[in-house]
Motif scaffolding. Structure first.
Motif, PDB file in Angstrom:
ATOM      1  N   SER A 169       0.813  -1.218   0.000  1.00 44.53           N
ATOM      2  CA  SER A 169       0.000   0.000   0.000  1.00 44.53           C
ATOM      3  C   SER A 169       0.853   1.278   0.000  1.00 44.53           C
ATOM      4  CB  SER A 169      -0.897   0.011   1.242  1.00 44.53           C
ATOM      5  OG  SER A 169      -1.395   1.321   1.457  1.00 44.53           O
ATOM      6  N   ASP A 229      -7.120   6.698   8.284  1.00 40.36           N
ATOM      7  CA  ASP A 229      -6.902   7.548   7.140  1.00 40.36           C
ATOM      8  C   ASP A 229      -5.493   8.126   7.315  1.00 40.36           C
ATOM      9  OD1 ASP A 229      -8.759   8.805   4.742  1.00 40.36           O
ATOM     10  OD2 ASP A 229      -6.882   9.839   5.177  1.00 40.36           O
ATOM     11  N   SER A 230      -4.693   7.873   6.289  1.00 43.16           N
ATOM     12  CA  SER A 230      -3.284   8.263   6.426  1.00 43.16           C
ATOM     13  C   SER A 230      -3.130   9.759   6.664  1.00 43.16           C
ATOM     14  CB  SER A 230      -2.484   7.812   5.194  1.00 43.16           C
ATOM     15  OG  SER A 230      -2.967   8.442   4.035  1.00 43.16           O
ATOM     16  N   GLN A 242      -9.830  -0.394   5.734  1.00 47.69           N
ATOM     17  CA  GLN A 242      -8.672   0.078   4.966  1.00 47.69           C
ATOM     18  C   GLN A 242      -7.439   0.225   5.858  1.00 47.69           C
ATOM     19  OE1 GLN A 242     -10.129   3.758   3.146  1.00 47.69           O
ATOM     20  NE2 GLN A 242     -10.463   2.664   1.236  1.00 47.69           N
ATOM     21  N   VAL A 243      -6.300   0.075   5.213  1.00 44.64           N
ATOM     22  CA  VAL A 243      -5.019   0.373   5.864  1.00 44.64           C
ATOM     23  C   VAL A 243      -4.457   1.626   5.212  1.00 44.64           C
ATOM     24  CG1 VAL A 243      -4.509  -1.979   6.541  1.00 44.64           C
ATOM     25  CG2 VAL A 243      -3.817  -1.220   4.262  1.00 44.64           C
TER      26      VAL A 243
HETATM   27  N1  LIG Z   1      -7.805   7.611   2.194  1.00 45.32           N
HETATM   28  C1  LIG Z   1      -7.228   6.431   2.760  1.00 45.32           C
HETATM   29  C2  LIG Z   1      -7.019   5.394   1.649  1.00 45.32           C
HETATM   30  C3  LIG Z   1      -6.471   4.080   2.184  1.00 45.32           C
HETATM   31  C4  LIG Z   1      -6.597   2.975   1.152  1.00 45.32           C
HETATM   32  O1  LIG Z   1      -7.232   3.102   0.100  1.00 45.32           O
HETATM   33  N2  LIG Z   1      -5.981   1.850   1.486  1.00 45.32           N
HETATM   34  C5  LIG Z   1      -6.109   0.698   0.617  1.00 45.32           C
HETATM   35  C6  LIG Z   1      -4.770  -0.009   0.512  1.00 45.32           C
HETATM   36  S1  LIG Z   1      -3.698   0.913  -0.533  1.00 45.32           S
HETATM   37  C7  LIG Z   1      -7.111  -0.258   1.227  1.00 45.32           C
HETATM   38  O2  LIG Z   1      -7.036  -0.528   2.403  1.00 45.32           O
HETATM   39  N3  LIG Z   1      -8.058  -0.735   0.416  1.00 45.32           N
HETATM   40  C8  LIG Z   1      -9.089  -1.630   0.845  1.00 45.32           C
HETATM   41  C9  LIG Z   1     -10.463  -1.097   0.558  1.00 45.32           C
HETATM   42  O3  LIG Z   1     -10.588   0.052   0.077  1.00 45.32           O
HETATM   43  O4  LIG Z   1     -11.439  -1.814   0.817  1.00 45.32           O
HETATM   44  C10 LIG Z   1      -5.906   6.761   3.463  1.00 45.32           C
HETATM   45  O5  LIG Z   1      -5.258   7.752   3.078  1.00 45.32           O
HETATM   46  O6  LIG Z   1      -5.561   6.066   4.428  1.00 45.32           O
END
Ligand SMILES: N[C@@H](CCC(=O)N[C@@H](CS)C(=O)NCC(=O)O)C(=O)O
Length: 201
Positions: free
Chosen positions: A9, A62-63, A48-49
């Motif tokens: 990620s 959220d990062s 999400q991570v």
């Molecule tokens: N806006 C979030 C985006 C995080 C994100 O999209 N993470 C992806 C991995 S790169 C994820 O966990 N995706 C799984 C999903 O969306 O269900 C952040 O900045 O943390």
């Protein structure tokens, strides 16, 4: 403190780089968000991570929120002055949007060929094309993205570019964007970056 994340990620990589540069110890818990044994939804309803878990059980996700927290405890990647801070946030937000557009392309490409919507892929690609031009132009006049100083915006840009290399190598961003190449090469020579380059395992 624990960080739930993956080795692929770009958002998790950004946080790992900040943690390394700020010398903040943490335990890294690998989680495959797409796998049936993913645990992250217990902590982040979005599933999400990255997700940060404190010893108290409190969680942050959220990062961009995690970035704000890290900046509060170790100011290093965003200036305190509010105008300069807004500038950092703006470039970081642009890059976050570009990263999300790239992920949407990847997700679409994983669907069976006859189910993929080319107009959707094209829309995301246009965002990336425009964003690369704007970032390249910004770096023509400045060494760093925002305020002529290293910040989380630069971290985010390099995480985005290297994720393109990793998942969408057909997007040849290097050819027309020498300033972005310079930024990526320069930062990837540092351990916090080279040790977190996206990889499968
Ligand atoms: N806006 C979030 C985006 C995080 C994100 O999209 N993470 C992806 C991995 S790169 C994820 O966990 N995706 C799984 C999903 O969306 O269900 C952040 O900045 O943390």
């Amino acid at each position: 403190m624990k960080l739930i994340g993956s080795l692929t990620s770009p958002f998790v990589r950004k946080i790992r780089i900040l943690l390394a540069e700020e010398n903040i110890p943490y335990e890294f818990l690998l989680d495959d968000v797409w796998g049936t044994d993913s645990n992250v939804a217990q902590y982040n309803p979005l599933g999400q991570v990255p997700c940060l878990i404190f010893d108290s059980g409190y969680t942050l996700y959220d990062s961009s929120v995690i970035e704000d927290y890290l900046e509060e405890i170790t100011p290093l990647h965003a200036p305190y002055n509010s105008t300069a801070r807004l500038e950092v946030k703006k470039w970081a937000a642009l890059t976050g949007g570009l990263t999300e557009a790239a992920i949407k392309i990847r997700m679409e490409q994983l669907r069976p060929a006859d189910k993929q919507m080319q107009s959707w892929i094209d829309r995301q690609q246009l965002k990336i094309d425009r964003g690369l031009v704007v970032l390249e132009e910004q770096l023509t006049h400045h060494l760093w993205c925002a305020n002529n100083a290293y910040s989380v915006a630069d971290v985010a840009v390099v995480c985005f570019l290297n994720w393109l290399d990793f998942r969408l190598p057909e997007i040849d961003w290097r050819n027309a964007h020498p300033n972005l190449v310079k930024l990526s090469d320069y930062l990837n020579a540092q351990a916090a970056y080279s040790e977190t380059l996206p990889r499968l395992a």
